[in-house]
Design an enzyme around this catalytic site. Structure first.
Site, PDB file in Angstrom:
ATOM      1  N   SER A 151      51.967  -4.718   8.682  1.00  7.52           N
ATOM      2  CA  SER A 151      50.556  -4.570   9.039  1.00  7.52           C
ATOM      3  C   SER A 151      49.749  -3.776   8.015  1.00  7.52           C
ATOM      4  CB  SER A 151      50.432  -3.893  10.406  1.00  7.52           C
ATOM      5  OG  SER A 151      51.110  -2.653  10.415  1.00  7.52           O
TER       6      SER A 151
ATOM      7  N   HIS B  32      47.679   3.245  11.457  1.00  7.92           N
ATOM      8  CA  HIS B  32      47.167   2.770  10.162  1.00  7.92           C
ATOM      9  C   HIS B  32      46.053   3.660   9.624  1.00  7.92           C
ATOM     10  CE1 HIS B  32      48.717  -0.712  12.488  1.00  7.92           C
ATOM     11  NE2 HIS B  32      49.393  -0.882  11.356  1.00  7.92           N
TER      12      HIS B  32
ATOM     13  N   ASP C  78      43.654   4.101  13.315  1.00  6.96           N
ATOM     14  CA  ASP C  78      44.225   4.063  14.663  1.00  6.96           C
ATOM     15  C   ASP C  78      45.433   4.996  14.664  1.00  6.96           C
ATOM     16  OD1 ASP C  78      46.274   2.609  13.427  1.00  6.96           O
ATOM     17  OD2 ASP C  78      45.560   0.672  14.178  1.00  6.96           O
TER      18      ASP C  78
END
Ligand SMILES: *[C@@H]1O[C@H](CO)[C@@H](O)[C@H](O)[C@H]1NC(C)=O
Ligand SMILES: *[C@@H]1O[C@H](CO)[C@@H](O)[C@H](O)[C@H]1NC(C)=O
Length: 309
Positions: A41, A280, A277
């Site tokens: 991600s 990340h 978040d």
């Protein structure tokens, strides 16, 4: 390691980040003929949008600072490969494999997938994801279909950031996964549960990766590898840049979750935050990491600029 920053949060970006490239120089402007991206991600820019997975973020507030809005990037704005593409003089960001045209393999493709791991079963708790093995097979089929000449592939830049999910969404999951039962801490990583232990486990992996990079450089001619150490930033460096908030996310994350709540509130000054978040980093941090990798502050033995210039 970032002193004074919550390790529980920081660990999640303690990914493996290795860059590889041939050393041949290219024309001004675009400094490498092509750039390929592999990973999870941290590098994904839309490959998960069409997958049945909880690891996808094509909704606001993701992309709130990105010109096209939410794209599947796990940040408020640009991610690390976006900044590297800019620094290497590419006119456009490297597009995701999902939906890429056949000819795109001549310039670059991003194969990264949120939840993706080195081990096949990693993140099966999250749903569909593209493992490193599958990303490599997607790359093989893309360059075959576009008939990209080998002489060109030898001069491309490649970045890989993967490994975190093999710990967080596999080894350290409760109840224990088969990987946890099969391997000793030193084989995959050590510890039980708390972030300090996860950090120690990741440290073992990263040290072995560094040694592998050295090994590959001495064994293989015609390709150069470098190791990008996401741990080597420190709180003083960040504070000097006005990045002062390291103990909470910028967006609202619901209890027990890691990603931003859909259409939830965000902090007004994103440039002060390390974390976007719970997992990340913000665009600001992504830019700092990319430029430090490019200029060599956090790499060994080569800077990325040595690869592309
Ligand atoms: C998506 O995955 C979940 C669980 O992994 C499954 O129950 C559901 O049927 C899947 N949905 C689709 C459309 O495939
Ligand atoms: C590099 O070469 C040495 C000596 O032949 C070998 O022991 C080692 O496994 C090789 N490493 C890699 C990563 O290929």
């Amino acid at each position: 390691m970032v002193e004074g920053v919550s390790k529980a949060l920081w660990i999640t970006v303690a990914t493996v980040f290795a860059a590889a490239a041939a050393v041949a120089p290219v024309a001004r402007g675009q400094q490498a003929p092509c750039y390929f991206v592999f990973g999870d991600s941290v590098f994904d820019n839309g490959n998960n949008n069409a997958l049945n997975t909880s690891a996808k973020v094509n909704y606001l507030p993701y992309g709130i600072d990105f010109p096209q809005g939410p794209t599947g990037r796990f940040s408020n704005g640009r991610n690390i490969p976006d900044f590297i593409a800019e620094l290497a003089g590419f006119d456009n960001y490297i597009p995701p494999f999902a939906g890429a045209s056949r000819t795109q393999a001549n310039i670059g493709i991003n194969y990264a997938s949120g939840g993706g791991g080195i081990r096949e079963e990693t993140s099966e708790n999250l749903g569909e994801r593209i493992s490193l093995r599958k990303q490599i097979s997607n790359h093989q089929s893309a360059i075959r279909k576009a008939a990209v000449p080998e002489s060109q592939l030898r001069r491309c830049l490649y970045t890989i950031s993967i490994g975190s999910n093999d710990y967080l969404n596999n080894y350290f999951l409760q109840p224990p996964t088969p990987a946890r039962r099969l391997y000793t801490p030193d084989h995959l990583g050590g510890g039980v549960g708390c972030a300090e232990e996860v950090n120690q486990a990741v440290d073992i992996f990263n040290n072995k990766l560094k040694a592998l990079v050295a090994d590959l450089n001495s064994n293989l001619s015609g390709v150069k590898f470098t190791y990008v150490d996401l741990f080597s930033g420190n709180a003083q460096d960040f504070a000097a840049l006005g990045i002062t908030v390291g103990d909470r996310s910028c967006c609202m994350v619901k209890p027990g979750e890691e990603l931003c709540a859909k259409d939830g509130p965000v902090c007004p000054d994103r440039t002060k935050y390390i974390f976007w978040d719970n997992v990340h980093t913000t665009e600001t941090i992504n830019g700092v990491i990319a430029s430090s990798a490019f200029n060599g502050d956090i790499t060994s033995p080569f800077s990325i600029s040595q690869f592309v210039n």
